[in-house]
Write an enzyme that holds these catalytic residues in place. Structure first.
Site, PDB file in Angstrom:
ATOM      1  N   ASP A 117       0.823  -1.203   0.000  1.00  0.00           N
ATOM      2  CA  ASP A 117       0.000   0.000   0.000  1.00  0.00           C
ATOM      3  C   ASP A 117       0.862   1.261   0.000  1.00  0.00           C
ATOM      4  OD1 ASP A 117      -2.362  -1.449   0.016  1.00  0.00           O
ATOM      5  OD2 ASP A 117      -2.524  -1.464   2.201  1.00  0.00           O
ATOM      6  N   TYR A 140       7.080  -9.980   6.958  1.00  0.00           N
ATOM      7  CA  TYR A 140       6.961  -8.542   7.180  1.00  0.00           C
ATOM      8  C   TYR A 140       7.532  -8.180   8.546  1.00  0.00           C
ATOM      9  CZ  TYR A 140       3.612  -7.767   3.322  1.00  0.00           C
ATOM     10  OH  TYR A 140       3.012  -7.659   2.090  1.00  0.00           O
TER      11      TYR A 140
END
Length: 251
Positions: free
Chosen positions: A51, A109
């Protein structure tokens, strides 16, 4: 011939990975630079979509070429013309059917929180003014490994066919005033990591307890989970593939 690009980028100036009509993206910049070098329009397929504002320490993308390319020279040329926020780490020849997105077997992540005000981390870590109970957060994080349906952490409007993900690691670590959340899974839903972190923060603030996480997951309701933390603290750190997709080159 198909090639994999291994790259990293600072997502601050970009509206995410995916090419968009009215905003600059990492994919657009990469495709334009690659097309300029190989002298033909070249599409790039990424391992996933990050994003707006999200960073990548390592992400993979593939592209096709009708001619064999010098991978070392291509890496040099790309790094020469790409902006400072994007760096090519490696270029590899792979099998014709190798796919940067669908062949990935694991993704990892990190989410970084700073609990002290640091002007040099304003775009690279989420600043929280209060102390968090890391033991409670790790108790809750460990519970994630017992579940597979994470609809409660997914963006509401999404076109995925399944909300199932196999999480293999979820742990908080502390380094002085920096808190780092590390999570790995075979796949992630949109906004999933940021929603998980927001929920775990509320547990660390003792607004929720670890057992509440079980009910949140079982509810399959996004409104039951915590808030979505800001994008600038999130990093895609590793995408793993089977070694069998790579073709060894001479030299």
């Amino acid at each position: 011939m198909r090639y994999f690009l291994e790259l990293s980028y600072n997502g601050t100036p970009y509206h995410g990975w995916q090419r968009q009509p009215n905003a600059i993206s990492v994919q657009e910049v990469l495709e334009n630079s690659l097309s300029l070098i190989v002298r033909t329009k070249t599409d790039v397929v990424g391992a996933g979509r990050t994003d707006t504002g999200v960073h990548a320490k390592q992400i993979m993308a593939h592209f096709d070429s009708k001619v064999e390319l010098d991978t070392i020279l291509l890496k040099y040329k790309l790094n020469s013309i790409l902006p400072p926020e994007i760096a090519i780490q490696n270029v590899s020849l792979v099998k014709e059917d190798a796919h940067a997105r669908f062949d990935a077997v694991s993704r990892s992540y990190e989410y970084i929180i700073s609990i002290s005000k640091d002007p040099f981390k304003i775009h690279s870590a989420y600043y929280l003014k209060k102390e968090l109970d890391l033991d409670l957060m790790n108790q809750a994080a460990n519970l994630l490994l017992n579940y597979t349906n994470f609809k409660c952490f997914s963006k509401s409007k999404t076109d995925v066919k399944t909300y199932n993900c196999n999480i293999t690691e979820a742990v908080w670590k502390r380094n002085d005033d920096i808190l780092i959340f590390q999570i790995s899974a075979n796949r992630f839903l949109r906004n999933m990591v940021r929603a998980i972190v927001g929920t775990l923060i509320e547990i660390g603030e003792q607004k929720l307890n670890p057992d509440d996480l079980k009910n949140i997951i079982k509810s399959e309701n996004r409104s039951k989970a915590g808030y979505s933390v800001p994008a600038h603290g999130l990093y895609l750190t590793k995408v793993m593939y089977p070694e069998t997709i790579y073709i060894k080159q001479n030299g």
